[in-house]
Enzyme design. Sequence first.
Site, PDB file in Angstrom:
ATOM      1  N   HIS A 123       0.834  -1.212   0.000  1.00 26.13           N
ATOM      2  CA  HIS A 123       0.000   0.000   0.000  1.00 26.13           C
ATOM      3  C   HIS A 123       0.865   1.257   0.000  1.00 26.13           C
ATOM      4  O   HIS A 123       1.389   1.637   1.040  1.00 26.13           O
ATOM      5  CB  HIS A 123      -0.807   0.071   1.291  1.00 26.13           C
ATOM      6  CG  HIS A 123      -2.002  -0.809   1.325  1.00 26.13           C
ATOM      7  ND1 HIS A 123      -3.084  -0.531   2.114  1.00 26.13           N
ATOM      8  CD2 HIS A 123      -2.303  -1.945   0.681  1.00 26.13           C
ATOM      9  CE1 HIS A 123      -3.996  -1.474   1.954  1.00 26.13           C
ATOM     10  NE2 HIS A 123      -3.547  -2.352   1.094  1.00 26.13           N
ATOM     11  N   ARG A 148      -0.129  -0.721  -4.718  1.00 27.63           N
ATOM     12  CA  ARG A 148      -1.389   0.023  -4.783  1.00 27.63           C
ATOM     13  C   ARG A 148      -1.077   1.482  -4.456  1.00 27.63           C
ATOM     14  O   ARG A 148      -0.360   1.743  -3.488  1.00 27.63           O
ATOM     15  CB  ARG A 148      -2.362  -0.561  -3.755  1.00 27.63           C
ATOM     16  CG  ARG A 148      -3.708   0.090  -3.744  1.00 27.63           C
ATOM     17  CD  ARG A 148      -4.577  -0.448  -2.608  1.00 27.63           C
ATOM     18  NE  ARG A 148      -4.637   0.504  -1.521  1.00 27.63           N
ATOM     19  CZ  ARG A 148      -5.568   0.504  -0.567  1.00 27.63           C
ATOM     20  NH1 ARG A 148      -6.502  -0.432  -0.538  1.00 27.63           N
ATOM     21  NH2 ARG A 148      -5.565   1.410   0.385  1.00 27.63           N
ATOM     22  N   TYR A 160      -9.880   8.484   3.000  1.00 32.34           N
ATOM     23  CA  TYR A 160      -9.668   7.192   3.654  1.00 32.34           C
ATOM     24  C   TYR A 160      -8.474   6.467   3.031  1.00 32.34           C
ATOM     25  O   TYR A 160      -8.265   6.509   1.819  1.00 32.34           O
ATOM     26  CB  TYR A 160     -10.923   6.318   3.508  1.00 32.34           C
ATOM     27  CG  TYR A 160     -10.736   4.936   4.079  1.00 32.34           C
ATOM     28  CD1 TYR A 160     -10.638   4.763   5.454  1.00 32.34           C
ATOM     29  CD2 TYR A 160     -10.616   3.828   3.249  1.00 32.34           C
ATOM     30  CE1 TYR A 160     -10.430   3.503   5.993  1.00 32.34           C
ATOM     31  CE2 TYR A 160     -10.413   2.562   3.779  1.00 32.34           C
ATOM     32  CZ  TYR A 160     -10.322   2.411   5.147  1.00 32.34           C
ATOM     33  OH  TYR A 160     -10.120   1.170   5.665  1.00 32.34           O
ATOM     34  N   ASP A 212      -7.564   1.490  -5.442  1.00 35.25           N
ATOM     35  CA  ASP A 212      -8.805   1.103  -4.757  1.00 35.25           C
ATOM     36  C   ASP A 212      -9.773   2.286  -4.753  1.00 35.25           C
ATOM     37  O   ASP A 212      -9.419   3.380  -4.284  1.00 35.25           O
ATOM     38  CB  ASP A 212      -8.471   0.694  -3.313  1.00 35.25           C
ATOM     39  CG  ASP A 212      -9.626  -0.004  -2.621  1.00 35.25           C
ATOM     40  OD1 ASP A 212     -10.749   0.011  -3.157  1.00 35.25           O
ATOM     41  OD2 ASP A 212      -9.395  -0.564  -1.527  1.00 35.25           O
ATOM     42  N   HIS A 214     -12.864   2.016  -3.338  1.00 37.56           N
ATOM     43  CA  HIS A 214     -13.652   1.896  -2.086  1.00 37.56           C
ATOM     44  C   HIS A 214     -15.153   2.069  -2.302  1.00 37.56           C
ATOM     45  O   HIS A 214     -15.828   2.734  -1.500  1.00 37.56           O
ATOM     46  CB  HIS A 214     -13.155   2.893  -1.037  1.00 37.56           C
ATOM     47  CG  HIS A 214     -11.775   2.617  -0.533  1.00 37.56           C
ATOM     48  ND1 HIS A 214     -11.416   1.443   0.084  1.00 37.56           N
ATOM     49  CD2 HIS A 214     -10.650   3.376  -0.568  1.00 37.56           C
ATOM     50  CE1 HIS A 214     -10.137   1.483   0.417  1.00 37.56           C
ATOM     51  NE2 HIS A 214      -9.650   2.637   0.025  1.00 37.56           N
ATOM     52  N   GLU A 238     -10.104  -1.405  -8.147  1.00 36.57           N
ATOM     53  CA  GLU A 238     -10.791  -2.196  -7.111  1.00 36.57           C
ATOM     54  C   GLU A 238     -12.075  -1.532  -6.634  1.00 36.57           C
ATOM     55  O   GLU A 238     -12.101  -0.309  -6.435  1.00 36.57           O
ATOM     56  CB  GLU A 238      -9.819  -2.361  -5.942  1.00 36.57           C
ATOM     57  CG  GLU A 238     -10.400  -3.090  -4.751  1.00 36.57           C
ATOM     58  CD  GLU A 238      -9.378  -3.174  -3.626  1.00 36.57           C
ATOM     59  OE1 GLU A 238      -8.161  -3.163  -3.907  1.00 36.57           O
ATOM     60  OE2 GLU A 238      -9.805  -3.230  -2.455  1.00 36.57           O
ATOM     61  N   GLU A 264     -14.067  -7.828  -1.326  1.00 38.59           N
ATOM     62  CA  GLU A 264     -13.602  -7.878   0.057  1.00 38.59           C
ATOM     63  C   GLU A 264     -14.759  -7.850   1.050  1.00 38.59           C
ATOM     64  O   GLU A 264     -14.594  -8.261   2.195  1.00 38.59           O
ATOM     65  CB  GLU A 264     -12.589  -6.761   0.340  1.00 38.59           C
ATOM     66  CG  GLU A 264     -13.151  -5.365   0.235  1.00 38.59           C
ATOM     67  CD  GLU A 264     -12.100  -4.292   0.516  1.00 38.59           C
ATOM     68  OE1 GLU A 264     -11.080  -4.279  -0.185  1.00 38.59           O
ATOM     69  OE2 GLU A 264     -12.307  -3.483   1.426  1.00 38.59           O
ATOM     70  N   ARG A 285     -11.971 -10.907  -4.703  1.00 40.86           N
ATOM     71  CA  ARG A 285     -11.202 -10.493  -3.528  1.00 40.86           C
ATOM     72  C   ARG A 285     -11.712 -11.072  -2.210  1.00 40.86           C
ATOM     73  O   ARG A 285     -11.413 -10.568  -1.132  1.00 40.86           O
ATOM     74  CB  ARG A 285     -11.173  -8.962  -3.457  1.00 40.86           C
ATOM     75  CG  ARG A 285     -10.112  -8.434  -4.384  1.00 40.86           C
ATOM     76  CD  ARG A 285      -9.939  -6.963  -4.346  1.00 40.86           C
ATOM     77  NE  ARG A 285      -9.880  -6.334  -3.056  1.00 40.86           N
ATOM     78  CZ  ARG A 285      -8.840  -6.394  -2.223  1.00 40.86           C
ATOM     79  NH1 ARG A 285      -7.776  -7.080  -2.546  1.00 40.86           N
ATOM     80  NH2 ARG A 285      -8.884  -5.752  -1.056  1.00 40.86           N
ATOM     81  N   ASP A 318      -6.710  -5.243   9.176  1.00 39.36           N
ATOM     82  CA  ASP A 318      -7.757  -5.723  10.086  1.00 39.36           C
ATOM     83  C   ASP A 318      -8.000  -7.223   9.942  1.00 39.36           C
ATOM     84  O   ASP A 318      -8.821  -7.785  10.669  1.00 39.36           O
ATOM     85  CB  ASP A 318      -9.056  -4.926   9.916  1.00 39.36           C
ATOM     86  CG  ASP A 318      -9.528  -4.851   8.476  1.00 39.36           C
ATOM     87  OD1 ASP A 318      -8.880  -4.155   7.686  1.00 39.36           O
ATOM     88  OD2 ASP A 318     -10.548  -5.479   8.163  1.00 39.36           O
ATOM     89  N   GLU A 341      -3.236  -9.248  -1.311  1.00 46.72           N
ATOM     90  CA  GLU A 341      -2.984  -7.958  -0.658  1.00 46.72           C
ATOM     91  C   GLU A 341      -2.150  -8.183   0.601  1.00 46.72           C
ATOM     92  O   GLU A 341      -2.393  -9.114   1.362  1.00 46.72           O
ATOM     93  CB  GLU A 341      -4.318  -7.307  -0.274  1.00 46.72           C
ATOM     94  CG  GLU A 341      -4.147  -5.954   0.401  1.00 46.72           C
ATOM     95  CD  GLU A 341      -5.483  -5.287   0.741  1.00 46.72           C
ATOM     96  OE1 GLU A 341      -6.534  -5.965   0.649  1.00 46.72           O
ATOM     97  OE2 GLU A 341      -5.464  -4.099   1.092  1.00 46.72           O
ATOM     98  N   TRP A 404     -19.919   3.559   0.884  1.00 43.81           N
ATOM     99  CA  TRP A 404     -18.532   3.245   1.205  1.00 43.81           C
ATOM    100  C   TRP A 404     -17.837   2.843  -0.053  1.00 43.81           C
ATOM    101  O   TRP A 404     -18.290   2.023  -0.793  1.00 43.81           O
ATOM    102  CB  TRP A 404     -18.490   2.076   2.194  1.00 43.81           C
ATOM    103  CG  TRP A 404     -17.749   2.458   3.374  1.00 43.81           C
ATOM    104  CD1 TRP A 404     -18.283   2.730   4.616  1.00 43.81           C
ATOM    105  CD2 TRP A 404     -16.338   2.633   3.485  1.00 43.81           C
ATOM    106  NE1 TRP A 404     -17.295   3.064   5.469  1.00 43.81           N
ATOM    107  CE2 TRP A 404     -16.089   3.017   4.808  1.00 43.81           C
ATOM    108  CE3 TRP A 404     -15.273   2.522   2.604  1.00 43.81           C
ATOM    109  CZ2 TRP A 404     -14.810   3.282   5.275  1.00 43.81           C
ATOM    110  CZ3 TRP A 404     -13.998   2.787   3.051  1.00 43.81           C
ATOM    111  CH2 TRP A 404     -13.774   3.164   4.381  1.00 43.81           C
TER     112      TRP A 404
HETATM  113  O1  KDG Z   1     -12.165  -3.366   7.090  1.00 38.60           O
HETATM  114  C1  KDG Z   1     -12.152  -2.699   5.875  1.00 38.60           C
HETATM  115  C2  KDG Z   1     -10.759  -2.468   5.395  1.00 38.60           C
HETATM  116  O2  KDG Z   1      -9.998  -3.631   5.431  1.00 38.60           O
HETATM  117  C3  KDG Z   1     -10.807  -1.960   3.992  1.00 38.60           C
HETATM  118  O3  KDG Z   1     -11.400  -0.716   3.954  1.00 38.60           O
HETATM  119  C4  KDG Z   1      -9.451  -1.883   3.387  1.00 38.60           C
HETATM  120  O4  KDG Z   1     -10.355  -1.451   1.221  1.00 38.60           O
HETATM  121  C5  KDG Z   1      -9.495  -1.972   1.906  1.00 38.60           C
HETATM  122  C6  KDG Z   1      -8.451  -2.764   1.271  1.00 38.60           C
HETATM  123  O5  KDG Z   1      -8.530  -2.914   0.065  1.00 38.60           O
HETATM  124  O6  KDG Z   1      -7.573  -3.255   1.967  1.00 38.60           O
HETATM  125 MG    MG Z   2     -10.332  -2.367  -0.750  1.00 37.12          MG
END
Ligand code: KDG
Ligand code: MG
Length: 404
Positions: A123, A148, A160, A212, A214, A238, A264, A285, A318, A341, A404
């Site tokens: 990242h 990324r 974010y 990404d 999001h 993404e 994700e 993903r 996370d 990732e 989001w």
């Molecule tokens: O819990 C959500 C995060 O892991 C996420 O927002 C991170 O978009 C994300 C990514 O691609 O890692």
């Molecule tokens: Mg993501």
Amino acid sequence: MTRIVDATVIITAPGRNYVTLKLTTEDGVVGWGDATLNGRELAVAAYLRDHLCPLLIGRDAHRIEDTWQYLYKGAYWRRGPVTMTAIAAVDVALWDIKGKIAGLPVYQLLGGAARDGVLVYGHASGHDVPSMLDDVARYLDLGYQAVRAQASVPGLEKTYGIPSDGQAVYEPAASARPQEDVWDTAPYLRFAPELLGAVRERFGFGFHLLHDVHHRLSPIEAARLGRDLEQHRLFWMEDPTPAEDQSAFRLIREHTTTPVAVGEVFNSIWDCQQLITERLIDYIRTSVSHSGGITHLRRIFALAELYGVRTGSHGAGDLSPVSLAAALHVDLSVPNFGIQEYMGHASPADEVFHTSYTFSQGSFHPGDAPGLGVEVDERAAAAFPYEPRYLPTNRRRDGSVHDW
Ligand code: KDG
Ligand code: MG
């Protein structure tokens, strides 16, 4: 028959909150599973403690498929992030136990290595284009072959995914409520091609570049962005739109050849069935910990393989090191692996999670320790108590809530 005699949920916050399931067999073999669901950690912990752990006591630890079916079909209420993260934790812990009993790393139980290593992307980010470019340079110097790139959108107070100065990872601060950010699509759509173009201009095309979105765009906005990015040859764009609207991806597909990655936030094969079978995406993903564990993730990846869709599992901070290890075992063994990732974990996490995976020249290997190759130090975990933390919420300039 190897009976499960104990099932314990551990909640710890070494840098951020993690929920971990510990299963113990009558022979004292311990298996670990990640049950972390960002911002909803205690819901999964309660689901496990109140509903699944009592069902596991006395069951045969070797019957992984049967346990999966029992927890999924037997509940009547199926799918959803809380249920599927809880089932995933059980499933992964059982694979860990099976590997430890067999004396083999989990990837050997999954058919063995189909490749030498697992390509990962890091990242890179910055508060402006020059600092983001410096961060890309840092990753390339570390040997990453895929990066990324994200940067603060000019005119927005917060974006974010951009860590505070001096931090390696971006994690929500402890707080009883989510922070509220302002989102504005127009400046983002103008800025994103410039940001990614700056990366190609400085570093060229000799590595994979990812971005990404999001889930922030409408389908036609995503189609436009995909077109604008074609010249920069992304590995993927993404989560361009909110992922639950699977047919929306048809519109994006009709307009652009920029590859698309989604999933994700998905929890089951049903969430991505249309995306895969209609070839609306290039990378799926879904992750081990949010999509029902190794057992179910392999089923998703097998469906994807039939349709030429490759894997690109979520691996943000996370998802605990237990999750990352499980992901690496799957990645090493599936034929249609694409990329993994790797965001890394804040430094106190390594006091709690002792891992055996290794990194070299942009690739990971899960290691050859029996099972997953991760052990959890419960005493260290107890020193990091849970604090509520949330992902931010987005509002448009008129105050309405944005996707989001
Ligand atoms: O819990 C959500 C995060 O892991 C996420 O927002 C991170 O978009 C994300 C990514 O691609 O890692
Ligand atoms: Mg993501």
